[in-house]
Design a protein around this motif. Structure first.
Motif, PDB file in Angstrom:
ATOM      1  N   ARG A  30       0.838  -1.205   0.000  1.00  0.00           N
ATOM      2  CA  ARG A  30       0.000   0.000   0.000  1.00  0.00           C
ATOM      3  C   ARG A  30       0.871   1.252   0.000  1.00  0.00           C
ATOM      4  NH1 ARG A  30      -2.097   3.460   3.687  1.00  0.00           N
ATOM      5  NH2 ARG A  30      -4.176   4.318   3.261  1.00  0.00           N
ATOM      6  N   GLN A  31       1.897   1.248   0.835  1.00  0.00           N
ATOM      7  CA  GLN A  31       2.789   2.400   0.928  1.00  0.00           C
ATOM      8  C   GLN A  31       3.516   2.632  -0.391  1.00  0.00           C
ATOM      9  OE1 GLN A  31       5.577   2.110   4.146  1.00  0.00           O
ATOM     10  NE2 GLN A  31       6.652   4.000   3.624  1.00  0.00           N
ATOM     11  N   TYR A  87       2.542   1.782  -3.388  1.00  0.00           N
ATOM     12  CA  TYR A  87       1.579   2.260  -4.375  1.00  0.00           C
ATOM     13  C   TYR A  87       1.324   3.752  -4.214  1.00  0.00           C
ATOM     14  CZ  TYR A  87      -2.857   2.675  -6.908  1.00  0.00           C
ATOM     15  OH  TYR A  87      -3.858   3.065  -7.769  1.00  0.00           O
ATOM     16  N   LEU A  88       1.149   4.191  -2.991  1.00  0.00           N
ATOM     17  CA  LEU A  88       0.865   5.611  -2.733  1.00  0.00           C
ATOM     18  C   LEU A  88       2.097   6.475  -2.995  1.00  0.00           C
ATOM     19  CD1 LEU A  88      -1.285   5.286   0.536  1.00  0.00           C
ATOM     20  CD2 LEU A  88      -2.092   5.751  -1.803  1.00  0.00           C
ATOM     21  N   GLU A  89       3.280   5.999  -2.634  1.00  0.00           N
ATOM     22  CA  GLU A  89       4.511   6.768  -2.856  1.00  0.00           C
ATOM     23  C   GLU A  89       4.814   6.923  -4.342  1.00  0.00           C
ATOM     24  OE1 GLU A  89       7.559   4.807  -0.668  1.00  0.00           O
ATOM     25  OE2 GLU A  89       6.954   5.658   1.271  1.00  0.00           O
ATOM     26  N   GLY A 101       0.026   6.577  -6.735  1.00  0.00           N
ATOM     27  CA  GLY A 101      -1.305   5.984  -6.784  1.00  0.00           C
ATOM     28  C   GLY A 101      -2.265   6.709  -5.854  1.00  0.00           C
ATOM     29  N   GLU A 102      -3.534   6.669  -6.178  1.00  0.00           N
ATOM     30  CA  GLU A 102      -4.531   7.371  -5.373  1.00  0.00           C
ATOM     31  C   GLU A 102      -5.123   6.449  -4.308  1.00  0.00           C
ATOM     32  OE1 GLU A 102      -7.447   9.127  -7.896  1.00  0.00           O
ATOM     33  OE2 GLU A 102      -5.980  10.226  -9.102  1.00  0.00           O
ATOM     34  N   GLU A 103      -5.396   7.047  -3.171  1.00  0.00           N
ATOM     35  CA  GLU A 103      -5.941   6.294  -2.043  1.00  0.00           C
ATOM     36  C   GLU A 103      -7.223   5.564  -2.423  1.00  0.00           C
ATOM     37  OE1 GLU A 103      -6.102   4.626   1.492  1.00  0.00           O
ATOM     38  OE2 GLU A 103      -4.646   6.258   1.344  1.00  0.00           O
ATOM     39  N   ASN A 159      -7.996   4.196  -5.085  1.00  0.00           N
ATOM     40  CA  ASN A 159      -7.780   3.047  -5.975  1.00  0.00           C
ATOM     41  C   ASN A 159      -6.975   1.925  -5.325  1.00  0.00           C
ATOM     42  OD1 ASN A 159      -9.101   4.422  -8.041  1.00  0.00           O
ATOM     43  ND2 ASN A 159      -7.208   5.393  -8.747  1.00  0.00           N
ATOM     44  N   VAL A 160      -6.542   2.123  -4.072  1.00  0.00           N
ATOM     45  CA  VAL A 160      -5.693   1.127  -3.412  1.00  0.00           C
ATOM     46  C   VAL A 160      -6.377  -0.227  -3.341  1.00  0.00           C
ATOM     47  CG1 VAL A 160      -4.614   0.450  -1.241  1.00  0.00           C
ATOM     48  CG2 VAL A 160      -4.373   2.778  -2.065  1.00  0.00           C
ATOM     49  N   TRP A 200      -6.502  -1.957  -6.744  1.00  0.00           N
ATOM     50  CA  TRP A 200      -5.136  -2.331  -7.139  1.00  0.00           C
ATOM     51  C   TRP A 200      -4.659  -3.535  -6.346  1.00  0.00           C
ATOM     52  CZ3 TRP A 200      -0.402  -2.138  -4.390  1.00  0.00           C
ATOM     53  CH2 TRP A 200       0.743  -2.323  -5.173  1.00  0.00           C
ATOM     54  N   LEU A 212       5.006   3.242 -11.318  1.00  0.00           N
ATOM     55  CA  LEU A 212       3.633   2.881 -10.957  1.00  0.00           C
ATOM     56  C   LEU A 212       3.007   2.050 -12.062  1.00  0.00           C
ATOM     57  CD1 LEU A 212       1.222   3.089  -9.046  1.00  0.00           C
ATOM     58  CD2 LEU A 212       0.584   5.218 -10.195  1.00  0.00           C
TER      59      LEU A 212
END
Length: 375
Positions: free
Chosen positions: A182-183, A185-187, A190-192, A194-195, A198, A235
């Motif tokens: 998750r971290q 993806y966001l770093e 990626g948007e919260e 869509n976590v 994904w 990403l």
């Protein structure tokens, strides 16, 4: 004395004669087997010879619950043919205690309430269902954790079936890896919102990612960043690789990238673009890449064509040869046309091949339309 021996032998012979023929043969040929287990499996039409060859030790266990396994599966709607297949492939199931089996049934039905579907899963993944009772607590905690992430029940069921070790391990390990994913993806931008989607796609594509330490993921992402991929490109790459990004290591990726660049004679920037279209180049070893490049070139395909459609390198040489042969039978020159028709899954190829066939059979002009004369 002789009379006593004669009487004893007579009694033994009568005892042997009373046994069914197949059990008399079993007793003669295989010593130490639990004849009750053999008999119960035989009654279920299980291939005893296959069990002996692959898992013979099961037949030597003093305690088995063959009939109980059969009753459980039958109660879930499994026909005799499926029960015999399950026990032939995974005879260890007969060593599971009935209470343990019932507990597993109740546990699995929390994520797969349809018993018919559950029987299908057990048929494909019997070892995941007939597991040790010592893992039940971990399984329950992991199910609760993944449900708290709002993951689809089908995804959780697939995880339990195809990667049972991820559910047998303590829930804390899965929490750490999911947090790392998750971290990352966001770093990478990626948007919260869509976590969740994904993560579901990633876990469904490669459930074994949960068994990897988070350090592997971070190390691979750092290597790809050092190679020159931007955050946005990373990403995109991680999304296409799904969980396979955790299966890689910098040394193997470095060798594969060097070989691909040297073979194609492209720049580093061009190589990155090719990798974004075909991430598989990161994890294929050099010998596999060499075999596939050679097969394509041998078929008359140019290097520029491969660079334009690098995903063709995901096909095995056998598939490439077969498809090229079929295309040539239709008069298609793979050395001059697009490789898109050669690419993709079996279904995609058949669709593309059909379209190509229709194009070739379509008339070059409309015979009904009037010919335009000279003005």
């Amino acid at each position: 004395m002789l009379h006593l021996i004669s009487t004893s032998l007579s009694l033994r012979c009568r005892h042997v004669a009373a046994l069914p023929l197949h059990l008399r043969l079993c007793a003669t040929l295989i010593s130490g087997e639990n004849q009750q287990t053999v008999q119960a499996l035989y009654d279920l039409s299980v291939d005893i010879q296959k069990v002996r060859k692959l898992k013979g030790w099961v037949l030597h266990q003093s305690t088995a619950y063959t009939k109980e396994v059969s009753y459980l599966l039958k109660d879930m709607g499994a026909p005799g043919s499926i029960i015999s297949r399950i026990l032939a492939v995974y005879p260890e199931a007969v060593l599971c205690h009935p209470e343990q089996m019932q507990a597993q049934r109740e546990l699995w039905m929390t994520v797969c309430p349809n018993q018919k579907e559950l029987v299908g899963i057990i048929e494909k993944f019997p070892a995941s269902f007939f597991t040790s009772s010592s893992h039940h607590d971990n399984q329950r905690h992991n199910i609760a954790y993944f449900q708290s992430l709002s993951l689809n029940k089908r995804i959780i069921t697939k995880l339990m079936a195809s990667a049972p070790r991820s559910f047998s391990q303590p829930v804390e390990r899965n929490e750490v890896m999911v947090c790392a994913l998750r971290q990352a993806y966001l770093e990478l931008g990626g948007e919260e919102a869509n976590v969740k989607v994904w993560l579901q796609k990633l876990l469904s594509q490669n459930p074994f990612v949960l068994l990897k330490p988070p350090e592997v993921l971070r190390r691979n992402l750092l290597f790809l960043k050092d190679v020159g991929f931007s955050t946005a490109e990373l990403l995109h790459l991680v999304s296409k690789l799904k969980g396979f990004v955790a299966e890689l290591n910098p040394d193997s990726m470095r060798r594969s990238l060097a070989y691909s660049q040297d073979t194609m004679g492209c720049s580093e920037a061009e190589l990155r673009d090719i990798i974004l279209n075909c991430p598989a180049l990161l994890y294929y070893p050099e010998d596999i890449l060499a075999e596939r490049f050679e097969a394509l070139l041998r078929a008359g395909i140019s290097m520029s064509q491969i660079m334009d459609t690098p995903t063709v390198l995901e096909l095995t040489t056998q598939i490439v040869d077969y498809r090229i042969q079929r295309l040539r039978e239709r008069g298609y020159d793979v050395g001059a046309g697009s490789l898109e028709v050669l690419n993709g899954t079996k279904k995609n190829f058949e669709v593309n091949f059909g379209k190509l066939q229709l194009r070739r059979e379509r008339p070059l002009f409309n015979p009904v339309a009037p010919l335009r004369g000279d003005d």
